[in-house]
Design a protein around this motif. Sequence first.
Motif, PDB file in Angstrom:
ATOM      1  N   GLU A 187       0.506  -1.595  -0.125  1.00 33.99           N
ATOM      2  CA  GLU A 187       0.076   0.169   0.148  1.00 33.99           C
ATOM      3  C   GLU A 187       1.191   1.460   0.103  1.00 33.99           C
ATOM      4  O   GLU A 187       0.175   2.761  -0.791  1.00 33.99           O
ATOM      5  CB  GLU A 187      -0.338   0.389   1.594  1.00 33.99           C
ATOM      6  N   THR A 188       2.260   1.106   0.852  1.00 25.04           N
ATOM      7  CA  THR A 188       3.041   2.189   0.810  1.00 25.04           C
ATOM      8  C   THR A 188       3.383   2.724  -0.408  1.00 25.04           C
ATOM      9  O   THR A 188       3.104   3.732  -0.645  1.00 25.04           O
ATOM     10  CB  THR A 188       4.189   1.842   1.154  1.00 25.04           C
ATOM     11  N   ALA A 193       2.801   7.850  -3.925  1.00 23.98           N
ATOM     12  CA  ALA A 193       2.244   8.496  -5.022  1.00 23.98           C
ATOM     13  C   ALA A 193       1.194   9.462  -4.740  1.00 23.98           C
ATOM     14  O   ALA A 193       1.055  10.755  -5.078  1.00 23.98           O
ATOM     15  CB  ALA A 193       2.008   7.251  -5.965  1.00 23.98           C
ATOM     16  N   ARG A 194       0.573   8.952  -4.087  1.00 23.21           N
ATOM     17  CA  ARG A 194      -0.385  10.722  -3.622  1.00 23.21           C
ATOM     18  C   ARG A 194      -0.247  11.566  -3.432  1.00 23.21           C
ATOM     19  O   ARG A 194      -0.438  12.819  -3.297  1.00 23.21           O
ATOM     20  CB  ARG A 194      -1.668   9.849  -2.244  1.00 23.21           C
ATOM     21  N   LEU A 195       1.158  11.284  -2.125  1.00 25.44           N
ATOM     22  CA  LEU A 195       2.172  12.589  -1.415  1.00 25.44           C
ATOM     23  C   LEU A 195       2.406  13.400  -2.464  1.00 25.44           C
ATOM     24  O   LEU A 195       2.451  14.737  -2.647  1.00 25.44           O
ATOM     25  CB  LEU A 195       2.814  12.019  -0.701  1.00 25.44           C
ATOM     26  N   ARG A 197       1.142  13.862  -5.571  1.00 26.69           N
ATOM     27  CA  ARG A 197      -0.083  13.555  -6.582  1.00 26.69           C
ATOM     28  C   ARG A 197      -0.060  13.532  -7.255  1.00 26.69           C
ATOM     29  O   ARG A 197      -0.524  14.393  -8.679  1.00 26.69           O
ATOM     30  CB  ARG A 197       0.048  16.041  -6.641  1.00 26.69           C
ATOM     31  N   ALA A 198      -0.238  11.904  -7.454  1.00 26.18           N
ATOM     32  CA  ALA A 198       0.101  11.805  -8.794  1.00 26.18           C
ATOM     33  C   ALA A 198      -1.678  11.758  -8.401  1.00 26.18           C
ATOM     34  O   ALA A 198      -2.071  10.709  -8.170  1.00 26.18           O
ATOM     35  CB  ALA A 198       0.549  10.102  -8.962  1.00 26.18           C
ATOM     36  N   GLY A 199      -2.217  11.159 -10.194  1.00 27.35           N
ATOM     37  CA  GLY A 199      -3.562  11.162 -10.431  1.00 27.35           C
ATOM     38  C   GLY A 199      -3.983   9.708 -10.360  1.00 27.35           C
ATOM     39  O   GLY A 199      -3.164   8.670 -10.056  1.00 27.35           O
ATOM     40  N   PRO A 200      -5.100   9.467 -10.543  1.00 32.92           N
ATOM     41  CA  PRO A 200      -5.540   8.195 -10.323  1.00 32.92           C
ATOM     42  C   PRO A 200      -4.904   6.877 -11.432  1.00 32.92           C
ATOM     43  O   PRO A 200      -4.374   5.603 -11.737  1.00 32.92           O
ATOM     44  CB  PRO A 200      -7.186   7.777 -10.206  1.00 32.92           C
ATOM     45  N   TRP A 201      -4.990   7.530 -12.705  1.00 36.75           N
ATOM     46  CA  TRP A 201      -4.759   7.012 -13.971  1.00 36.75           C
ATOM     47  C   TRP A 201      -3.221   6.795 -14.125  1.00 36.75           C
ATOM     48  O   TRP A 201      -2.412   6.280 -14.519  1.00 36.75           O
ATOM     49  CB  TRP A 201      -4.624   7.304 -15.029  1.00 36.75           C
ATOM     50  N   ARG A 202      -2.895   7.721 -13.398  1.00 38.83           N
ATOM     51  CA  ARG A 202      -0.732   7.909 -13.189  1.00 38.83           C
ATOM     52  C   ARG A 202      -0.544   6.836 -12.076  1.00 38.83           C
ATOM     53  O   ARG A 202       0.789   6.183 -12.418  1.00 38.83           O
ATOM     54  CB  ARG A 202      -0.311   9.342 -12.786  1.00 38.83           C
ATOM     55  N   ILE A 207       2.260   2.030 -10.710  1.00 39.06           N
ATOM     56  CA  ILE A 207       2.445   1.742 -10.061  1.00 39.06           C
ATOM     57  C   ILE A 207       1.525   0.330 -10.455  1.00 39.06           C
ATOM     58  O   ILE A 207       2.305  -0.493 -10.043  1.00 39.06           O
ATOM     59  CB  ILE A 207       2.228   2.405  -9.185  1.00 39.06           C
ATOM     60  N   THR A 208       0.131   0.309  -9.822  1.00 37.77           N
ATOM     61  CA  THR A 208      -0.551  -0.914 -10.014  1.00 37.77           C
ATOM     62  C   THR A 208      -0.307  -1.550 -12.071  1.00 37.77           C
ATOM     63  O   THR A 208       0.293  -3.189 -11.252  1.00 37.77           O
ATOM     64  CB  THR A 208      -2.014  -0.676 -10.521  1.00 37.77           C
TER      65      THR A 208
END
Lengths: 296, 274
Positions: A187-188, A193-195, A197-202, A207-208
């Motif tokens: 999860e880290t 990536a959220r910190l 400010r990467a958007g959901p698609w990015r 990552i995924t």
Amino acid sequence: MPDKPNLRSTAKAFVYLAPALLVLGTFTIYPIVESFLLSFYTDYDYFHDRVYRLGFDNYLYLLKDPEFHLALRNTAVFVIGVVPISIALSLGIALMLYRPIPLRSFFRTVYFLPTVTSVVAVAVVWRWIFHSDYGLLNFGLGLLGIQPVRWLTDPRWALPALILFAIWKSLGYNIVLFLAGLSNIPETYHLAARLDRAGPWRRFWSITFPLLWPTTFFVSIVSIIGAFKVFDEVYALFGGSPGPLSSALTLVYYIFVKFYREQDYAVASAAAYVLFLITFLLTVIQLWIGRKRTAV
Amino acid sequence: MIRDALSRGTILFLLSLGAALMLLPFAWMISTSLKAPNEVMLMPPKWMPSEWHWDNYVRALTMAPFGRYFLNSVLVTALSTLGELITTILAAYAFARLSFWGRDFLFSLLLGTMMVPGEVLLVPNYVTLARLGWIDRYEALIIPWTASVFAIFLLRQHFLFVPKELGYAARVDGAGDFRFLWTIMVPIVRPAIVTIVVLKAIGSWNAFLWPLIVTNSREMRTLPVGLTAFTTEAGTAYELLMAASAFVIVPMIVLYLLLQRSIVEGLARTGIKG
């Protein structure tokens, strides 16, 4: 528990191994060898164990047999029709099911249902759904203003019908594999990536998707090998025939016809070894790429 | 990820739509199986039967010997699962805990056979069974399936994780390998054994090509083979066909709902083996 093997420990181990080896030796290892030899018998009396001539005639026969070419082509179309769609759909569903959502365990149960049921039994239900005049599918298409399709009796539509059925049947298993793969991604990474400010698609593409790649690759190979071996679906959907004008004749169906209907054991064995060659190459590719990844 | 890109409502909607499509064939099967013959072939279709005809099930199941098919399937599934369990436990123990000459070679040889598609074995196995005089007998349906390399491999991996000290302790207490295996090792690896049993039972119950080939008489058919034969016997009586299909499918679904966790984990585990 002796650490070095000796005669006594070996004898003892073989007592434990005997039942398994007896069955596997007779019904797995011996037939692998026998089938290989058989594929080179060109003049023989199998039941009396007499071989008069050996050669490549069976393979040459396959090379020239238009039915075999048809079977290869149909199987290839089936693989290309089923695997990418099934993987894309199951990946999408797994991503939606991965994190908490209302009714999650209900959805998981439902999507998995076709996987545990007998292919033959659900194929009987799908025959009814594909019915040209009273089938549910044509009724649904009719609501969209589409003319009824003769799914199981028109040679042009037999393979698409088979593909549709196979996708429905295969989704559940792939979803389970993708869910297992997703749970291995820490999860880290997403938090980091959220910190940033990467958007959901990015985040999906950076990552995924790369971290899920080993799973996706594995699911693809397993699905391709499974699809190359399709038989039960064909037999049950077209009532013991390879579809109208052999339009759904697949590789294993061809082997079945040669072996069971025409009693041409040598050609059946040669065709089975062609199938083996295809699945073997796919397995080698899988192992090779798998090894390269772990080496990096 | 997808979750942030799509709203919760959209996801729920998509998942529900998909679930409806997955369930539709099952629902349609049950609905058709309970209809009167004159309500089956209608356009537009009638979603629910106006009267529930449970007698369709009686008619379908007496038209062909489904009771016999069912018993055959139960017998074949139970005995081949039991047989596989015994050969697997013994062989996996030998590979995990006994030292013997040729162990690594034999193990690699067996693993190698896993790459060979079952279709390659079809012809020689049929001939072997014919020579043994087993065609159209229970032996042909059961005995070739009482050992599995994959199951041996899976169980060996689990046996390797059991601490070696347990074996030494058992030896001090005077238990031989055989007793140690059945009273200590087997209970410890129970989850793996459940996985093996569940996968084997599903595979055996649903098996089609092999039972189709080795059975000739009606009395020896298993459920899937009997059901495909019934599709010609019942003709266009779809309410009877759906009742017969439900008879095959519903027990599997009930079993799946009861054992869901071990089935799904078992299948996921087999996937991860690569």
